[in-house]
Design a protein around this motif. Structure first.
Motif, mmCIF file in Angstrom:
data_model
loop_
_atom_site.group_PDB
_atom_site.id
_atom_site.type_symbol
_atom_site.label_atom_id
_atom_site.label_comp_id
_atom_site.label_asym_id
_atom_site.label_seq_id
_atom_site.Cartn_x
_atom_site.Cartn_y
_atom_site.Cartn_z
ATOM 1 N N PRO A 1 -6.819 16.578 20.479
ATOM 2 C CA PRO A 1 -8.244 16.920 20.314
ATOM 3 C C PRO A 1 -8.490 17.624 18.973
ATOM 4 O O PRO A 1 -7.618 18.345 18.482
ATOM 5 C CB PRO A 1 -8.513 17.881 21.495
ATOM 6 N N LEU A 2 -9.676 17.410 18.403
ATOM 7 C CA LEU A 2 -10.036 18.064 17.149
ATOM 8 C C LEU A 2 -10.187 19.562 17.389
ATOM 9 O O LEU A 2 -10.862 19.990 18.326
ATOM 10 C CB LEU A 2 -11.348 17.500 16.601
ATOM 11 N N LEU A 3 -9.557 20.367 16.528
ATOM 12 C CA LEU A 3 -9.658 21.821 16.690
ATOM 13 C C LEU A 3 -11.070 22.299 16.353
ATOM 14 O O LEU A 3 -11.646 23.119 17.057
ATOM 15 C CB LEU A 3 -8.632 22.533 15.790
ATOM 16 N N ILE A 4 -11.609 21.799 15.233
ATOM 17 C CA ILE A 4 -12.979 22.138 14.833
ATOM 18 C C ILE A 4 -13.734 20.807 14.727
ATOM 19 O O ILE A 4 -13.569 20.059 13.755
ATOM 20 C CB ILE A 4 -12.997 22.889 13.483
ATOM 21 N N PRO A 5 -14.568 20.491 15.729
ATOM 22 C CA PRO A 5 -15.163 19.146 15.779
ATOM 23 C C PRO A 5 -16.430 18.962 14.936
ATOM 24 O O PRO A 5 -17.090 17.941 15.054
ATOM 25 C CB PRO A 5 -15.488 18.994 17.273
ATOM 26 N N ASP A 6 -16.750 19.937 14.073
ATOM 27 C CA ASP A 6 -18.001 19.866 13.294
ATOM 28 C C ASP A 6 -18.122 18.576 12.484
ATOM 29 O O ASP A 6 -19.220 18.038 12.315
ATOM 30 C CB ASP A 6 -18.116 21.064 12.335
ATOM 31 N N ARG B 1 0.844 -1.196 0.000
ATOM 32 C CA ARG B 1 0.000 0.000 0.000
ATOM 33 C C ARG B 1 0.874 1.238 0.000
ATOM 34 O O ARG B 1 1.890 1.296 0.693
ATOM 35 C CB ARG B 1 -0.923 -0.002 1.236
ATOM 36 N N ILE B 2 0.502 2.237 -0.820
ATOM 37 C CA ILE B 2 1.208 3.520 -0.866
ATOM 38 C C ILE B 2 0.215 4.589 -0.403
ATOM 39 O O ILE B 2 -0.859 4.737 -1.002
ATOM 40 C CB ILE B 2 1.702 3.852 -2.294
ATOM 41 N N ILE B 3 0.548 5.289 0.673
ATOM 42 C CA ILE B 3 -0.339 6.339 1.182
ATOM 43 C C ILE B 3 0.300 7.696 0.922
ATOM 44 O O ILE B 3 1.383 7.996 1.428
ATOM 45 C CB ILE B 3 -0.615 6.145 2.686
ATOM 46 N N LEU B 4 -0.367 8.499 0.077
ATOM 47 C CA LEU B 4 0.078 9.869 -0.186
ATOM 48 C C LEU B 4 -0.617 10.791 0.812
ATOM 49 O O LEU B 4 -1.846 10.854 0.849
ATOM 50 C CB LEU B 4 -0.295 10.300 -1.613
ATOM 51 N N LEU B 5 0.161 11.512 1.612
ATOM 52 C CA LEU B 5 -0.428 12.416 2.607
ATOM 53 C C LEU B 5 -0.371 13.860 2.148
ATOM 54 O O LEU B 5 0.669 14.320 1.642
ATOM 55 C CB LEU B 5 0.299 12.282 3.950
ATOM 56 N N PHE B 6 -1.487 14.562 2.313
ATOM 57 C CA PHE B 6 -1.564 15.984 1.997
ATOM 58 C C PHE B 6 -2.029 16.739 3.240
ATOM 59 O O PHE B 6 -2.864 16.254 3.997
ATOM 60 C CB PHE B 6 -2.557 16.243 0.852
ATOM 61 N N ASP B 7 -1.487 17.923 3.407
ATOM 62 C CA ASP B 7 -1.907 18.810 4.493
ATOM 63 C C ASP B 7 -3.019 19.702 3.941
ATOM 64 O O ASP B 7 -2.882 20.286 2.862
ATOM 65 C CB ASP B 7 -0.693 19.656 4.920
ATOM 66 N N ALA C 1 -7.500 17.838 8.600
ATOM 67 C CA ALA C 1 -8.758 18.405 8.098
ATOM 68 C C ALA C 1 -9.594 19.022 9.215
ATOM 69 O O ALA C 1 -10.570 19.724 8.940
ATOM 70 C CB ALA C 1 -9.559 17.324 7.372
ATOM 71 N N ASP C 2 -9.216 18.754 10.478
ATOM 72 C CA ASP C 2 -9.972 19.338 11.601
ATOM 73 C C ASP C 2 -9.608 20.799 11.836
ATOM 74 O O ASP C 2 -10.215 21.463 12.666
ATOM 75 C CB ASP C 2 -9.687 18.545 12.881
ATOM 76 N N GLN C 3 -8.620 21.300 11.081
ATOM 77 C CA GLN C 3 -8.164 22.670 11.305
ATOM 78 C C GLN C 3 -8.884 23.688 10.432
ATOM 79 O O GLN C 3 -8.581 24.875 10.479
ATOM 80 C CB GLN C 3 -6.642 22.747 11.073
ATOM 81 N N ILE C 4 -9.827 23.207 9.603
ATOM 82 C CA ILE C 4 -10.562 24.138 8.738
ATOM 83 C C ILE C 4 -12.066 23.879 8.838
ATOM 84 O O ILE C 4 -12.499 22.775 9.154
ATOM 85 C CB ILE C 4 -10.097 24.038 7.256
ATOM 86 N N GLU C 5 -12.861 24.915 8.542
ATOM 87 C CA GLU C 5 -14.321 24.824 8.609
ATOM 88 C C GLU C 5 -14.862 23.944 7.489
ATOM 89 O O GLU C 5 -14.175 23.684 6.498
ATOM 90 C CB GLU C 5 -14.938 26.226 8.494
ATOM 91 N N THR C 6 -16.112 23.518 7.638
ATOM 92 C CA THR C 6 -16.727 22.603 6.662
ATOM 93 C C THR C 6 -16.721 23.172 5.247
ATOM 94 O O THR C 6 -16.382 22.488 4.284
ATOM 95 C CB THR C 6 -18.177 22.289 7.085
#
Length: 535
Positions: free
Chosen positions: A261-266, A184-190, A221-226
């Motif tokens: 902890p999730l920064l934005i838990p929405d 398996r190859i996992i490409l990670l993006f911020d 992905a928890d660092q940005i709004e929906t």
């Protein structure tokens, strides 16, 4: 008189019998594919020869991404413990390839020692030289996750001015070597850094032909709004579409893969569902490892056959005495036409041919007169392997799967959500009311009873035909309603009493809310009057 000749000839055509898939792959490679590869210099053009450790090693997961996308944190999250040589920070901290593997004691094995260990599948990395080996280590530690898989952490891919600084070794070629051998190859993006640098683009292109192994993780992905997350996801898909030239959409997992902890838990529920999907994918690797190795051997054999046709065609065209250099230039320039001719003559798919530009560059340094002519016997051995022996191994793969208990990755983060109230979907959908003393359906039963008594019940039960008239109002397909009927009709008499009717409506509500139906009715959903009294 000479009947034994025919018998011997038939025996040759019969597929070989192997004890295990691993032993079968080793023997087929050494006896049938390796001679073809060696004869036509396959290892100089494409990939080093395979060793026993390549067939015996545990499934491997390769993590690739630009710096500070959370690759090392991802491994830490899976293992739930630090590993030797681990460094985490916002700057490019991991400057080495780190193979995180199981060991009885914690320790670090340097690259030069690693490539002489016959039990490790890294011996052929020796070809990349000291500049690479000084940046390659194996971190060993006792961890239950690593009993089933190994993880390869890679240096952060550079962007901007940094990517102009040479690493001293061919980074893309090293990743390509790993890509051939991992499961398996996992490409990670911020989520905050979606730009794909030139080096990252080159790396993704080096992973071509391994698209089936690639998974993409949109991390942090928890660092940005929906609303922003939707835009970021769209931008990522657009960027990947330009580089990964496949009509299929790459699977992208969205989440925050660390234990903070999730920064934005929405989007918590979305992240949990995505994490479970990714974990299931990784957990399936040990079960599919033999099949993956078989698949990779088939891919290698097809490429080796095409390579043999190309090399022998070039040899055939070369003059024996005069004008060798001019003819060599002419053949290299017209390699595309040679590809098309081979494609027509041998009915080979265009997708099986190696990259044209790369092949032309490699041929510049070769003496075409030293190439071998076509050897039909070598090609026949590979054809026989693909047509007969591989089919026998496929049967053996299935047998091994049924004989062994279901092998999945256990321990670390994989055990955190298996049982208890923090398991995915616990207390939701069909699981609602699992911990409650009262029957959960009783909450809405008065409303369901009103409908029940409008359906003309006889002796306290409604017929299937009358129940159907009400159930189809949900607009669910008949296949779903049929499953709900089987779950609700507990006494299997083809009719529903008031409790069974209420249960059927509860299950309809569960399905309409987007949850899956259980394959068997959970104990907490069984109506109180139908529950067996323990003796």
């Amino acid at each position: 008189m000479f009947s034994w000749l025919g018998t011997d000839d038939r025996r040759k055509k019969e597929p070989e019998v192997f004890q295990t898939v691993s032993d079968g792959l080793k023997k087929l490679y050494k006896t049938k594919l390796l001679p073809l590869e060696e004869s036509y210099k396959f290892h100089e053009f494409h990939s080093p020869s395979l060793e026993d450790a390549d067939f015996d090693n545990k499934p491997m997961v390769l993590l690739v991404g630009q710096y500070s996308t959370g690759k090392t944190s991802f491994i830490r999250y899976l293992l739930e413990q630090d590993f030797p040589g681990m460094r985490i920070g916002p700057e490019p901290t991991t400057d080495s390839f780190i193979a995180v593997m199981h060991g009885d004691t914690e320790g670090v094995v340097p690259g030069n020692a690693l490539v002489v260990d016959p039990k490790k599948p890294f011996r052929k990395l020796n070809a990349f030289g000291n500049a690479f080996l000084n940046r390659f280590v194996c971190a060993q530690l006792p961890n239950p996750v690593l009993e089933s898989i190994s993880v390869i952490d890679t240096p952060g891919i550079l962007s901007g001015e940094k990517q102009r600084i040479s690493r001293g070794y061919d980074f893309a070629a090293v990743l390509e070597w790993f890509a051939e051998r991992v499961d398996r190859i996992i490409l990670l993006f911020d989520a905050h850094k979606l730009d794909i640098s030139d080096e990252f683009s080159e790396v993704i292109k080096a992973l071509k032909n391994h698209e089936d192994k690639i998974r993409v993780v949109l991390n942090k992905a928890d660092q940005i709004e929906t609303q922003q997350l939707m835009r970021v996801y769209g931008a990522l898909m657009w960027s990947l579409g330009k580089i990964v030239n496949t009509p299929e959409v790459v699977r992208v997992y969205i989440g925050s893969f660390w234990s903070h902890p999730l920064l934005i838990p929405d989007n918590r529920k979305l992240f949990e569902a995505e994490e479970q999907d990714l974990f299931k994918d990784i957990q399936s690797l040990p079960r599919n490892a033999a099949l993956r190795k078989l698949n990779d051997l088939i891919k290698r054999a097809r490429l080796a056959k095409v390579h043999a046709y190309i090399i022998s065609s070039l040899k055939k065209e070369m003059p024996s005495v005069f004008g060798k250099e001019n003819k060599k230039k002419e053949l290299i320039n017209s390699l595309g036409d040679i590809y098309k001719r081979i494609e027509r003559e041998h009915q080979i798919s265009p997708g099986d041919f190696p990259n044209l530009k790369k092949m032309q560059d490699q041929l510049q340094a070769q003496d075409l007169n030293k190439f071998q002519p076509l050897k039909p016997k070598l090609l026949e051995a590979v054809d026989d392997m693909l047509a007969n022996d591989i089919a026998g191994l496929m049967v053996l793969v299935r047998q091994e799967e049924t004989q062994r208990p279901n092998p999945v990755v256990k321990g670390g983060a994989f055990d955190g959500t298996l049982d208890g109230p923090f398991g995915q979907g616990y207390g939701e959908g069909a699981g609602e009311g699992i911990d409650e003393a009262e029957w959960v359906v009783a909450r809405d039963k008065p409303a369901y009873d009103e409908i029940f008594y409008t359906l003309s019940p006889v002796n306290g039960k409604v017929t299937g035909a009358n129940a159907k008239k009400e159930m189809v109002k949900s607009k669910l397909p008949n296949t779903v309603l049929g499953k709900i009927w089987k779950l609700a009709d507990i006494d299997k008499d083809g009719m529903l009493d008031d409790e069974e009717f209420a249960l059927a409506n509860h299950l309809i509500k569960v399905k309409l809310e987007g949850h899956e139906l259980p394959s068997e009715l959970p104990a907490h959903l069984v109506p109180p009057s139908k529950r067996k009294i323990p003796e």
